[in-house]
Motif scaffolding. Structure first.
Motif, PDB file in Angstrom:
ATOM      1  N   LEU A 265      14.649  -5.899  -2.950  1.00 14.52           N
ATOM      2  CA  LEU A 265      14.337  -4.592  -4.192  1.00 14.52           C
ATOM      3  C   LEU A 265      13.095  -4.580  -4.766  1.00 14.52           C
ATOM      4  CD1 LEU A 265      15.726  -2.673  -5.925  1.00 14.52           C
ATOM      5  CD2 LEU A 265      16.522  -4.486  -7.204  1.00 14.52           C
ATOM      6  N   ILE A 266      12.155  -3.672  -4.434  1.00 14.89           N
ATOM      7  CA  ILE A 266      10.829  -3.249  -4.780  1.00 14.89           C
ATOM      8  C   ILE A 266      11.193  -2.269  -5.870  1.00 14.89           C
ATOM      9  CG2 ILE A 266       8.885  -2.337  -4.205  1.00 14.89           C
ATOM     10  CD1 ILE A 266       9.157  -2.927  -1.497  1.00 14.89           C
ATOM     11  N   PHE A 267      10.526  -2.721  -7.095  1.00 14.03           N
ATOM     12  CA  PHE A 267      10.619  -1.744  -8.375  1.00 14.03           C
ATOM     13  C   PHE A 267       9.482  -1.760  -9.052  1.00 14.03           C
ATOM     14  CE2 PHE A 267      12.117  -5.791  -9.978  1.00 14.03           C
ATOM     15  CZ  PHE A 267      11.776  -5.740 -11.528  1.00 14.03           C
ATOM     16  N   HIS A 268       9.314  -0.593  -9.811  1.00 12.41           N
ATOM     17  CA  HIS A 268       8.400  -0.329 -10.770  1.00 12.41           C
ATOM     18  C   HIS A 268       8.838   0.487 -11.929  1.00 12.41           C
ATOM     19  CE1 HIS A 268       7.274   3.353  -8.466  1.00 12.41           C
ATOM     20  NE2 HIS A 268       7.496   2.580  -7.480  1.00 12.41           N
ATOM     21  N   THR A 269       8.284   0.150 -13.272  1.00 12.12           N
ATOM     22  CA  THR A 269       8.629   1.081 -14.315  1.00 12.12           C
ATOM     23  C   THR A 269       7.509   1.509 -15.064  1.00 12.12           C
ATOM     24  OG1 THR A 269       9.134  -0.777 -15.647  1.00 12.12           O
ATOM     25  CG2 THR A 269      10.890  -0.002 -14.419  1.00 12.12           C
ATOM     26  N   ILE A 270       7.337   2.837 -15.163  1.00 11.79           N
ATOM     27  CA  ILE A 270       6.065   3.583 -15.577  1.00 11.79           C
ATOM     28  C   ILE A 270       4.913   2.428 -15.524  1.00 11.79           C
ATOM     29  CG2 ILE A 270       5.279   4.246 -17.895  1.00 11.79           C
ATOM     30  CD1 ILE A 270       7.932   5.280 -17.145  1.00 11.79           C
ATOM     31  N   ALA A 271       4.504   2.444 -13.923  1.00  8.38           N
ATOM     32  CA  ALA A 271       3.523   1.635 -13.482  1.00  8.38           C
ATOM     33  C   ALA A 271       2.616   2.425 -12.514  1.00  8.38           C
ATOM     34  CB  ALA A 271       3.696   0.515 -13.033  1.00  8.38           C
ATOM     35  N   TRP A 272       3.309   3.241 -11.805  1.00  5.44           N
ATOM     36  CA  TRP A 272       2.869   3.904 -10.645  1.00  5.44           C
ATOM     37  C   TRP A 272       1.691   4.988 -10.954  1.00  5.44           C
ATOM     38  CZ3 TRP A 272       3.750   2.849  -5.432  1.00  5.44           C
ATOM     39  CH2 TRP A 272       3.439   3.740  -4.509  1.00  5.44           C
ATOM     40  N   GLN A 273       2.106   5.585 -12.166  1.00  4.74           N
ATOM     41  CA  GLN A 273       0.995   6.438 -12.368  1.00  4.74           C
ATOM     42  C   GLN A 273      -0.416   6.094 -12.736  1.00  4.74           C
ATOM     43  OE1 GLN A 273       3.652   7.388 -16.075  1.00  4.74           O
ATOM     44  NE2 GLN A 273       1.693   7.360 -17.138  1.00  4.74           N
ATOM     45  N   TYR A 274      -0.511   4.721 -13.085  1.00  5.87           N
ATOM     46  CA  TYR A 274      -1.658   4.030 -13.403  1.00  5.87           C
ATOM     47  C   TYR A 274      -2.293   3.560 -12.232  1.00  5.87           C
ATOM     48  CZ  TYR A 274       0.307   4.439 -17.957  1.00  5.87           C
ATOM     49  OH  TYR A 274       0.646   4.962 -19.342  1.00  5.87           O
ATOM     50  N   PHE A 275      -1.632   3.472 -11.235  1.00  6.74           N
ATOM     51  CA  PHE A 275      -2.321   2.977  -9.646  1.00  6.74           C
ATOM     52  C   PHE A 275      -3.331   4.159  -9.076  1.00  6.74           C
ATOM     53  CE2 PHE A 275       1.758   0.642  -8.730  1.00  6.74           C
ATOM     54  CZ  PHE A 275       1.371  -0.360  -9.547  1.00  6.74           C
ATOM     55  N   PRO A 276      -4.634   3.833  -9.019  1.00  6.16           N
ATOM     56  CA  PRO A 276      -5.363   4.881  -8.201  1.00  6.16           C
ATOM     57  C   PRO A 276      -4.792   5.438  -6.906  1.00  6.16           C
ATOM     58  CG  PRO A 276      -6.856   2.959  -8.683  1.00  6.16           C
ATOM     59  CD  PRO A 276      -5.284   2.596  -8.952  1.00  6.16           C
ATOM     60  N   ALA A 277      -4.934   6.695  -6.544  1.00 12.09           N
ATOM     61  CA  ALA A 277      -4.249   7.334  -5.569  1.00 12.09           C
ATOM     62  C   ALA A 277      -4.410   6.611  -4.236  1.00 12.09           C
ATOM     63  CB  ALA A 277      -5.078   8.746  -5.227  1.00 12.09           C
ATOM     64  N   PRO A 278      -5.594   5.933  -3.856  1.00 12.42           N
ATOM     65  CA  PRO A 278      -5.614   5.183  -2.695  1.00 12.42           C
ATOM     66  C   PRO A 278      -4.870   3.852  -2.683  1.00 12.42           C
ATOM     67  CG  PRO A 278      -7.945   5.722  -3.403  1.00 12.42           C
ATOM     68  CD  PRO A 278      -7.026   6.232  -4.593  1.00 12.42           C
ATOM     69  N   VAL A 279      -4.512   3.379  -3.955  1.00 11.52           N
ATOM     70  CA  VAL A 279      -3.683   2.537  -3.784  1.00 11.52           C
ATOM     71  C   VAL A 279      -1.864   2.809  -3.810  1.00 11.52           C
ATOM     72  CG1 VAL A 279      -2.709   0.622  -5.520  1.00 11.52           C
ATOM     73  CG2 VAL A 279      -5.111   0.886  -5.500  1.00 11.52           C
ATOM     74  N   GLN A 280      -1.755   4.043  -4.399  1.00 13.21           N
ATOM     75  CA  GLN A 280      -0.356   4.511  -4.176  1.00 13.21           C
ATOM     76  C   GLN A 280      -0.382   4.821  -2.899  1.00 13.21           C
ATOM     77  OE1 GLN A 280      -0.474   8.144  -6.738  1.00 13.21           O
ATOM     78  NE2 GLN A 280      -0.149   6.950  -8.703  1.00 13.21           N
ATOM     79  N   ILE A 287       5.429   0.057   2.333  1.00 12.87           N
ATOM     80  CA  ILE A 287       6.850   0.041   1.983  1.00 12.87           C
ATOM     81  C   ILE A 287       7.534   0.971   2.905  1.00 12.87           C
ATOM     82  CG2 ILE A 287       8.863   0.799   0.285  1.00 12.87           C
ATOM     83  CD1 ILE A 287       6.502   0.304  -2.038  1.00 12.87           C
ATOM     84  N   GLU A 288       7.277   1.903   3.365  1.00 16.21           N
ATOM     85  CA  GLU A 288       7.974   2.901   4.345  1.00 16.21           C
ATOM     86  C   GLU A 288       7.855   2.250   5.620  1.00 16.21           C
ATOM     87  OE1 GLU A 288       7.185   7.168   2.335  1.00 16.21           O
ATOM     88  OE2 GLU A 288       5.754   6.638   3.817  1.00 16.21           O
ATOM     89  N   ALA A 289       6.966   1.407   6.136  1.00 20.80           N
ATOM     90  CA  ALA A 289       6.863   0.986   7.347  1.00 20.80           C
ATOM     91  C   ALA A 289       7.858  -0.367   7.342  1.00 20.80           C
ATOM     92  CB  ALA A 289       5.461   0.414   7.567  1.00 20.80           C
ATOM     93  N   ALA A 290       7.741  -1.149   6.203  1.00 20.08           N
ATOM     94  CA  ALA A 290       8.808  -2.118   6.264  1.00 20.08           C
ATOM     95  C   ALA A 290      10.209  -1.768   6.028  1.00 20.08           C
ATOM     96  CB  ALA A 290       8.644  -3.071   4.841  1.00 20.08           C
ATOM     97  N   GLY A 291      10.435  -0.616   5.593  1.00 20.36           N
ATOM     98  CA  GLY A 291      11.720   0.215   5.343  1.00 20.36           C
ATOM     99  C   GLY A 291      12.165   0.444   6.789  1.00 20.36           C
ATOM    100  N   GLU A 292      11.340   1.077   7.644  1.00 23.79           N
ATOM    101  CA  GLU A 292      11.795   1.370   9.057  1.00 23.79           C
ATOM    102  C   GLU A 292      12.270   0.164  10.012  1.00 23.79           C
ATOM    103  OE1 GLU A 292      12.279   4.469  10.251  1.00 23.79           O
ATOM    104  OE2 GLU A 292      11.862   5.051   8.120  1.00 23.79           O
ATOM    105  N   LYS A 293      11.753  -1.263   9.462  1.00 19.47           N
ATOM    106  CA  LYS A 293      11.894  -2.162  10.299  1.00 19.47           C
ATOM    107  C   LYS A 293      13.184  -2.898   9.460  1.00 19.47           C
ATOM    108  CE  LYS A 293       7.087  -3.248  11.302  1.00 19.47           C
ATOM    109  NZ  LYS A 293       6.004  -4.263  10.945  1.00 19.47           N
ATOM    110  N   ALA A 294      13.907  -2.406   8.532  1.00 18.62           N
ATOM    111  CA  ALA A 294      14.947  -3.068   7.753  1.00 18.62           C
ATOM    112  C   ALA A 294      16.193  -2.832   8.551  1.00 18.62           C
ATOM    113  CB  ALA A 294      15.274  -2.468   6.491  1.00 18.62           C
ATOM    114  N   THR A 295      17.001  -3.881   8.469  1.00 16.54           N
ATOM    115  CA  THR A 295      18.343  -3.901   9.229  1.00 16.54           C
ATOM    116  C   THR A 295      19.644  -4.265   7.981  1.00 16.54           C
ATOM    117  OG1 THR A 295      18.423  -6.527   9.792  1.00 16.54           O
ATOM    118  CG2 THR A 295      17.021  -4.868  11.181  1.00 16.54           C
ATOM    119  N   ALA A 296      20.667  -4.070   8.426  1.00 15.24           N
ATOM    120  CA  ALA A 296      21.823  -4.292   7.531  1.00 15.24           C
ATOM    121  C   ALA A 296      21.666  -5.541   7.039  1.00 15.24           C
ATOM    122  CB  ALA A 296      23.147  -4.072   8.446  1.00 15.24           C
TER     123      ALA A 296
END
Length: 348
Positions: A265-280, A287-296
């Motif tokens: 469970l990856i989460f963030h609360t009122i933090a993403w907006q402070y990350f520079p665009a390249p970090v985002q 995260i999306e790449a890891a998600g594509e490898k996720a299984t049940a």
């Protein structure tokens, strides 16, 4: 009106909307009274480069935090006499603030070098709800990964109690009880089991250091003492592990590790907006790449509570779930967690 004075005026509106009449009043007074000649520090602040407002360097909140820190340390009796619960005229409040600015100029100048740093414990209510959803969906223990974790107080969300529409979730005798104005659906009645928790922050406060503890408390607003009580209770728990580092570097490294037999469970609360665009961008790709490898057997959930630029009140709640790359609009919540409008359907 200078950009700095305008920033204080804008912050006054935000404080009013978030239920702090004292802070709204203080910010308004400062927007009207401050000038470069107020103190040597103020001359430096008026020369501050870039955006000084709530979306940038947050100079108004930095200064408010510094003044509150003086009160909490007990070294500015002139401020203690005019801060809540005392009620005084605007002229009396300004006279005390002016005296503090001049009398503690060196200390405040040093304080202003660091950006605001706090954990709003009430945001843990929506993270707990997301954790209960994850437990109901997959029936697996959770491996928590928080981006922008500050001191890691919200990594302990599973230790906090939550009351929503007169229904209570969480452990009995919890050190922190959360009771937002809960609207919409209830989270599933599934108690999560957390097997691991870890976070990252550029400069995580050290809960063993008195100065760092003071900084966390000082950014809570003086006329909201329940936030101070709640945060002190959360601080009494064993500190969660928070690494110092860049969010993208960190999440890439964490997701390169072998997947646990658990729901990450990856989460963030009122933090993403402070990350520079390249970090985002890099964090999203990882995260999306890891998600594509996720299984049940090792699913992945990405839960966010963030500003989205909408005219709707509060922050947007979103949840993405793999395998399947399902995206859910989970509702909205007050930036300080005072209310939650939960729209995430229970998993079937």
């Amino acid at each position: 009106m200078t950009p700095l004075n305008a920033a204080f005026a804008a912050q006054a509106a935000h404080c009013s909307a978030l239920g702090s009449p004292f802070m709204a009043r203080l910010m308004t007074i400062l927007s009207e009274k401050l000038a470069p000649e107020t103190s040597p520090m103020m001359a430096k602040l008026y020369a501050w480069p870039g955006d000084v407002g709530p979306a940038g360097a947050s100079i108004p909140l930095r200064l408010a935090g510094g003044l509150h820190a003086l009160v909490l340390r007990g070294i500015a009796p002139e401020l203690e006499a005019v801060y809540p619960p005392h009620e005084v005229a605007d002229s009396t409040l300004w006279a005390a603030v002016f005296a503090a600015l001049q009398g503690h100029d060196t200390w405040l100048t040093d304080w202003m070098k660091s950006a605001p740093q706090t954990n709003e414990i009430r945001r843990a209510a929506v993270v707990r709800a997301a954790g209960q959803w994850a437990a109901a969906r997959f029936g697996l223990p959770l491996h928590l990964l928080e981006l922008g974790a500050s001191a890691g107080l919200n990594l302990h969300w599973d230790a906090y109690g939550l009351e929503a529409q007169n229904v209570r979730f969480g452990p009995l005798g919890a050190p922190v009880e959360l009771a937002p104005d809960w609207r919409g659906a209830l989270p599933p009645n599934a108690e999560p089991i957390v097997m691991a928790r870890r976070g990252v922050d550029l400069a995580p406060p050290n809960l063993h250091a008195a100065d760092d503890r003071l900084r966390l408390l000082a950014y809570l607003w003086p006329d909201q003492p329940e936030r101070l009580t709640r945060t002190r209770a959360a601080m009494a728990l064993p500190p969660a592990h928070v690494d110092a580092g860049d969010a993208a570097d960190w999440i890439e490294a964490q997701l390169d590790l072998p997947a646990p037999a658990a729901t990450r469970l990856i989460f963030h609360t009122i933090a993403w907006q402070y990350f520079p665009a390249p970090v985002q961008h890099r964090a999203r790709i990882a995260i999306e790449a890891a998600g594509e490898k996720a299984t049940a057997a090792d699913p992945l959930i990405w839960f966010a509570m963030e500003a989205d630029g909408s005219e709707a009140p509060g922050a947007c709640l979103t949840l993405r779930c793999w395998p399947g790359n399902e995206t859910y609009a989970a509702g909205r919540a007050c930036f300080h967690g005072r209310w939650v409008d939960w729209a995430l359907p229970s998993p079937t």
